[in-house]
Design a protein around this motif. Structure first.
Motif, short mmCIF file in Angstrom:
data_model
loop_
_atom_site.label_atom_id
_atom_site.label_comp_id
_atom_site.label_asym_id
_atom_site.label_seq_id
_atom_site.Cartn_x
_atom_site.Cartn_y
_atom_site.Cartn_z
N VAL A 1 3.24 -4.12 -1.02
CA VAL A 1 3.62 -3.29 -2.17
C VAL A 1 5.07 -3.64 -2.50
CG1 VAL A 1 3.89 -0.95 -3.07
CG2 VAL A 1 2.11 -1.44 -1.37
N LEU B 1 6.00 5.55 0.85
CA LEU B 1 5.42 4.32 1.38
C LEU B 1 5.68 4.13 2.87
CD1 LEU B 1 6.09 1.86 -1.57
CD2 LEU B 1 3.88 2.81 -0.85
N TYR C 1 2.85 4.63 5.06
CA TYR C 1 1.73 3.70 4.96
C TYR C 1 2.00 2.34 5.60
CZ TYR C 1 -0.89 6.75 1.88
OH TYR C 1 -1.61 7.79 1.38
N CYS D 1 1.64 -3.08 4.38
CA CYS D 1 0.79 -1.97 4.81
C CYS D 1 -0.53 -2.53 5.34
CB CYS D 1 0.51 -1.03 3.64
SG CYS D 1 1.98 -0.45 2.80
N VAL E 1 0.33 6.53 -5.94
CA VAL E 1 1.61 6.01 -6.42
C VAL E 1 1.73 6.19 -7.93
CG1 VAL E 1 2.98 3.88 -6.71
CG2 VAL E 1 1.98 4.44 -4.48
#
Length: 90
Positions: A4, A21, A24, A35, A49
């Protein structure tokens, strides 16, 4: 694995997203997270998100990295990405 990456100019939204985040995956650069989640979990993360950012101002990308591609990742200055252990012994 899902990578990400994001570019968010608003400090409050950027901090909120980065804190989110961290639940994750691992931050590997200021605006990049690795992730180890399934494809379905990535879709769910994408939906969550969407609620934290403004699409007209922010840019967030989700890259699915298959196990085959993960095995040929090259790095400089860090270790290769490794999934967390499946089991913990306590």
């Amino acid at each position: 694995m899902v990578v990400v990456v994001y570019d968010i100019s608003n400090d409050k939204r950027r901090v909120k997203l980065s804190n989110f985040l961290e639940g994750y995956g691992n931050r590997i650069q200021f605006s990049v997270f690795e992730c180890f989640i399934s494809l379905e979990e990535m879709r769910q993360l994408h939906q969550k998100v969407k609620k934290l950012v403004l699409p007209q101002e922010d840019n967030v990308r989700f890259y699915w990295i298959s196990n085959d591609a993960l095995s040929i990742v090259l790095t400089i200055g860090s270790q290769k990405p490794e999934p967390p252990p499946q089991y913990y012994v306590i």
